[in-house]
Design a protein around this motif. Sequence first.
Motif, PDB file in Angstrom:
ATOM      1  N   LYS A   5       0.812  -1.207   0.000  1.00 51.30           N
ATOM      2  CA  LYS A   5       0.000   0.000   0.000  1.00 51.30           C
ATOM      3  C   LYS A   5       0.844   1.256   0.000  1.00 51.30           C
ATOM      4  CE  LYS A   5      -3.940  -2.077   2.357  1.00 51.30           C
ATOM      5  NZ  LYS A   5      -4.851  -2.009   3.534  1.00 51.30           N
ATOM      6  N   SER A   6       2.161   1.139   0.195  1.00 53.14           N
ATOM      7  CA  SER A   6       3.007   2.326   0.175  1.00 53.14           C
ATOM      8  C   SER A   6       3.373   2.670  -1.249  1.00 53.14           C
ATOM      9  CB  SER A   6       4.263   2.085   1.010  1.00 53.14           C
ATOM     10  OG  SER A   6       4.999   1.021   0.472  1.00 53.14           O
ATOM     11  N   SER A   7       3.898   3.876  -1.448  1.00 58.02           N
ATOM     12  CA  SER A   7       4.254   4.292  -2.795  1.00 58.02           C
ATOM     13  C   SER A   7       5.464   5.204  -2.766  1.00 58.02           C
ATOM     14  CB  SER A   7       3.078   4.983  -3.476  1.00 58.02           C
ATOM     15  OG  SER A   7       2.609   6.021  -2.679  1.00 58.02           O
ATOM     16  N   ILE A   8       5.992   5.490  -3.958  1.00 55.54           N
ATOM     17  CA  ILE A   8       7.234   6.250  -4.048  1.00 55.54           C
ATOM     18  C   ILE A   8       6.961   7.637  -4.599  1.00 55.54           C
ATOM     19  CG2 ILE A   8       9.458   6.394  -5.187  1.00 55.54           C
ATOM     20  CD1 ILE A   8       9.630   3.454  -5.139  1.00 55.54           C
ATOM     21  N   VAL A   9       7.488   8.625  -3.921  1.00 55.86           N
ATOM     22  CA  VAL A   9       7.327   9.997  -4.381  1.00 55.86           C
ATOM     23  C   VAL A   9       8.678  10.538  -4.769  1.00 55.86           C
ATOM     24  CG1 VAL A   9       6.504  12.279  -3.775  1.00 55.86           C
ATOM     25  CG2 VAL A   9       5.421  10.278  -2.797  1.00 55.86           C
ATOM     26  N   PHE A  10       8.761  11.067  -5.985  1.00 58.55           N
ATOM     27  CA  PHE A  10      10.021  11.640  -6.433  1.00 58.55           C
ATOM     28  C   PHE A  10      10.164  13.074  -5.928  1.00 58.55           C
ATOM     29  CE2 PHE A  10       9.631   8.861 -10.429  1.00 58.55           C
ATOM     30  CZ  PHE A  10      10.062   7.785  -9.694  1.00 58.55           C
ATOM     31  N   ASN A 169       5.124  11.982 -13.870  1.00 59.72           N
ATOM     32  CA  ASN A 169       3.907  12.003 -13.054  1.00 59.72           C
ATOM     33  C   ASN A 169       3.882  13.307 -12.262  1.00 59.72           C
ATOM     34  OD1 ASN A 169       1.560  11.251 -11.816  1.00 59.72           O
ATOM     35  ND2 ASN A 169       2.498   9.735 -10.458  1.00 59.72           N
ATOM     36  N   PHE A 170       3.553  14.421 -12.965  1.00 59.09           N
ATOM     37  CA  PHE A 170       3.595  15.746 -12.361  1.00 59.09           C
ATOM     38  C   PHE A 170       2.283  16.076 -11.657  1.00 59.09           C
ATOM     39  CE2 PHE A 170       6.043  16.096 -16.410  1.00 59.09           C
ATOM     40  CZ  PHE A 170       7.309  16.187 -15.850  1.00 59.09           C
ATOM     41  N   ILE A 171       2.361  17.003 -10.713  1.00 57.53           N
ATOM     42  CA  ILE A 171       1.154  17.546 -10.120  1.00 57.53           C
ATOM     43  C   ILE A 171       0.442  18.394 -11.161  1.00 57.53           C
ATOM     44  CG2 ILE A 171       2.328  19.619  -9.229  1.00 57.53           C
ATOM     45  CD1 ILE A 171       0.477  19.483  -6.795  1.00 57.53           C
ATOM     46  N   LYS A 204       2.553  16.286  -3.444  1.00 59.12           N
ATOM     47  CA  LYS A 204       3.481  15.543  -4.291  1.00 59.12           C
ATOM     48  C   LYS A 204       3.579  16.256  -5.630  1.00 59.12           C
ATOM     49  CE  LYS A 204       2.256  11.045  -2.312  1.00 59.12           C
ATOM     50  NZ  LYS A 204       1.723   9.696  -2.615  1.00 59.12           N
ATOM     51  N   VAL A 205       4.744  16.775  -5.932  1.00 56.77           N
ATOM     52  CA  VAL A 205       4.952  17.482  -7.187  1.00 56.77           C
ATOM     53  C   VAL A 205       5.372  16.520  -8.297  1.00 56.77           C
ATOM     54  CG1 VAL A 205       6.259  19.306  -8.310  1.00 56.77           C
ATOM     55  CG2 VAL A 205       5.542  19.578  -5.960  1.00 56.77           C
ATOM     56  N   LEU A 206       6.184  15.550  -7.942  1.00 57.22           N
ATOM     57  CA  LEU A 206       6.644  14.554  -8.916  1.00 57.22           C
ATOM     58  C   LEU A 206       6.720  13.208  -8.192  1.00 57.22           C
ATOM     59  CD1 LEU A 206       7.761  13.995 -11.772  1.00 57.22           C
ATOM     60  CD2 LEU A 206      10.041  14.453 -10.864  1.00 57.22           C
ATOM     61  N   SER A 207       5.979  12.228  -8.693  1.00 54.68           N
ATOM     62  CA  SER A 207       5.898  10.926  -8.026  1.00 54.68           C
ATOM     63  C   SER A 207       6.406   9.826  -8.930  1.00 54.68           C
ATOM     64  CB  SER A 207       4.452  10.615  -7.628  1.00 54.68           C
ATOM     65  OG  SER A 207       3.934  11.625  -6.801  1.00 54.68           O
ATOM     66  N   GLY A 208       6.783   8.723  -8.294  1.00 53.26           N
ATOM     67  CA  GLY A 208       7.210   7.556  -9.046  1.00 53.26           C
ATOM     68  C   GLY A 208       6.028   6.809  -9.630  1.00 53.26           C
ATOM     69  N   SER A 209       6.298   5.949 -10.581  1.00 52.13           N
ATOM     70  CA  SER A 209       5.248   5.118 -11.169  1.00 52.13           C
ATOM     71  C   SER A 209       4.935   3.960 -10.230  1.00 52.13           C
ATOM     72  CB  SER A 209       5.696   4.588 -12.530  1.00 52.13           C
ATOM     73  OG  SER A 209       6.732   3.634 -12.368  1.00 52.13           O
ATOM     74  N   ALA A 210       3.925   3.175 -10.589  1.00 54.20           N
ATOM     75  CA  ALA A 210       3.521   2.053  -9.740  1.00 54.20           C
ATOM     76  C   ALA A 210       4.595   0.982  -9.650  1.00 54.20           C
ATOM     77  CB  ALA A 210       2.221   1.456 -10.274  1.00 54.20           C
ATOM     78  N   SER A 211       5.540   0.976 -10.586  1.00 47.97           N
ATOM     79  CA  SER A 211       6.579  -0.057 -10.595  1.00 47.97           C
ATOM     80  C   SER A 211       7.872   0.393  -9.931  1.00 47.97           C
ATOM     81  CB  SER A 211       6.879  -0.479 -12.045  1.00 47.97           C
ATOM     82  OG  SER A 211       7.301   0.636 -12.810  1.00 47.97           O
ATOM     83  N   ALA A 212       7.919   1.630  -9.424  1.00 50.51           N
ATOM     84  CA  ALA A 212       9.138   2.138  -8.793  1.00 50.51           C
ATOM     85  C   ALA A 212       9.277   1.594  -7.378  1.00 50.51           C
ATOM     86  CB  ALA A 212       9.115   3.663  -8.775  1.00 50.51           C
ATOM     87  N   TYR A 213      10.526   1.404  -6.952  1.00 47.42           N
ATOM     88  CA  TYR A 213      10.790   0.992  -5.571  1.00 47.42           C
ATOM     89  C   TYR A 213      12.173   1.484  -5.170  1.00 47.42           C
ATOM     90  CZ  TYR A 213      13.600  -2.809  -7.618  1.00 47.42           C
ATOM     91  OH  TYR A 213      14.531  -3.533  -8.326  1.00 47.42           O
ATOM     92  N   SER A 214      12.425   1.463  -3.885  1.00 48.19           N
ATOM     93  CA  SER A 214      13.694   1.942  -3.358  1.00 48.19           C
ATOM     94  C   SER A 214      14.488   0.775  -2.805  1.00 48.19           C
ATOM     95  CB  SER A 214      13.444   2.981  -2.250  1.00 48.19           C
ATOM     96  OG  SER A 214      14.662   3.459  -1.729  1.00 48.19           O
ATOM     97  N   ALA A 215      15.715   0.610  -3.309  1.00 48.48           N
ATOM     98  CA  ALA A 215      16.552  -0.517  -2.877  1.00 48.48           C
ATOM     99  C   ALA A 215      17.981  -0.273  -3.326  1.00 48.48           C
ATOM    100  CB  ALA A 215      16.027  -1.833  -3.456  1.00 48.48           C
TER     101      ALA A 215
END
Length: 436
Positions: A5-10, A169-171, A204-215
């Motif tokens: 349920k979490s997501s990535i925000v650029f 994925n801009f605001i 959120k001004v710029l967010s990651g896509s649904a496939s983005a993750y941090s690792a």
Amino acid sequence: MAGSKSSIVFLLVLNLLSVSLFLCASFSPDRPTDRRILVLLDDLSLKSSHSLFFSSLQSRGYDVDFKLADDPTIAVKRYGQYLYDGLIIFSPSIDRFGGSLDVEGVLDFVDSGHDLILAADSNASDLIRNIAAECGVDFDEGPTCVVIDHSSYAVSETEGDHTLIAADNFIQSDVILGAKTIEAPVLFKGIGHSLNPENSLVLKVLSGSASAYSANPYTKLSSPPSLVGTAISLARNNARIMISGSLNMFSNRLFRSGVQKVGNLNKYVKSGNEEFVTELSKWIFHERGHLKSVNIKHNKVGETEEPQSYRINDDLEFSVEIFEWSGTSWVPYVANDVQVQFYMMSPYVLKTLSTDQKGKYHTSFKVPDVYGVFQFKVEYQRLGYTSLSLSKQIPVRPFRHNEYERFIVTAFPYYGASFSMMAGFFIFSFIYLYHK
């Protein structure tokens, strides 16, 4: 990972500029735009490697002062007065600021109505993380973790680990990013961060896509990553603050680099970084979206002077003038959603203000049949704009004893009963005294 349920925000924007009436007063009525900016750098070589960004600020009239982040002469405040209007921290690895500046100093700077741009990377120090955390942003704690996206990366001959993200994925806000659409994706390479969902000031001004993750791109994942999808934030603004997980996003190399998103045939000669960062910096430093209110007035209908109090059921008029800073001058702000409340414990009257298209908003209404201490309240919040919180107190009194009508139509039956009783008593007394 798809079920997380979490997501990535650029990129995040925090509109700390929930500017109420007192905060509006902290800006010059003639020019709200910040003009003196302190830039703290890890290395002075950043002046040249990020010169396009700094040049865009200087070309718009900003006085930019560069210092190393550990410079012992650093001071943002002297004798109770702030020396700068804006602060840019491009020193992600610094463990301690020089001079008198510390985390509390940065937060006080923001709380006083000044603006901040903070850029980090995978080497972000505890100092930088603490500043971001105080603003409601948590960088990924994993060592050497960066944002990875295997379906939205930028095609590159040198970047084969899918850590150079082509983000688009801009605001959707003309106030924050300008009226002109940013066509090319923004290149992002850096660390992700998450936001507190209960913080209403975060955008959120710029967010990651649904496939983005941090690792860590060089190690095998043994468990699901802590940050995935659109919750990964790449940057954010709040009072106004912008927090970015990528220092490279501001660099000349990514400004000038061409970009092609994997799976997309469109290849852009130039990335959207320069346009995106420039337009966003205009919003951060109040060149757009800054409102001020003047000439709050109220009076009885037919009069011009503001009374010391109102009487119940009086007819009154209320008006306020709202202007927007265009970057060079104040221009009338035109909207159809500005409302006023006539408030005591709860709103007794809620009216949408009409506008004359020249900045003046006005309405009229009848004072409710309740006496006490009321307030005229204007609470205006709109995406990307300075929030206005205006209030003006006024007592409402009941009718005085000599202000009631002498005879009330609805009381005629009681009047009749009283006079008939007096007449009957007179007739009874006359008969009783003079008739045997």
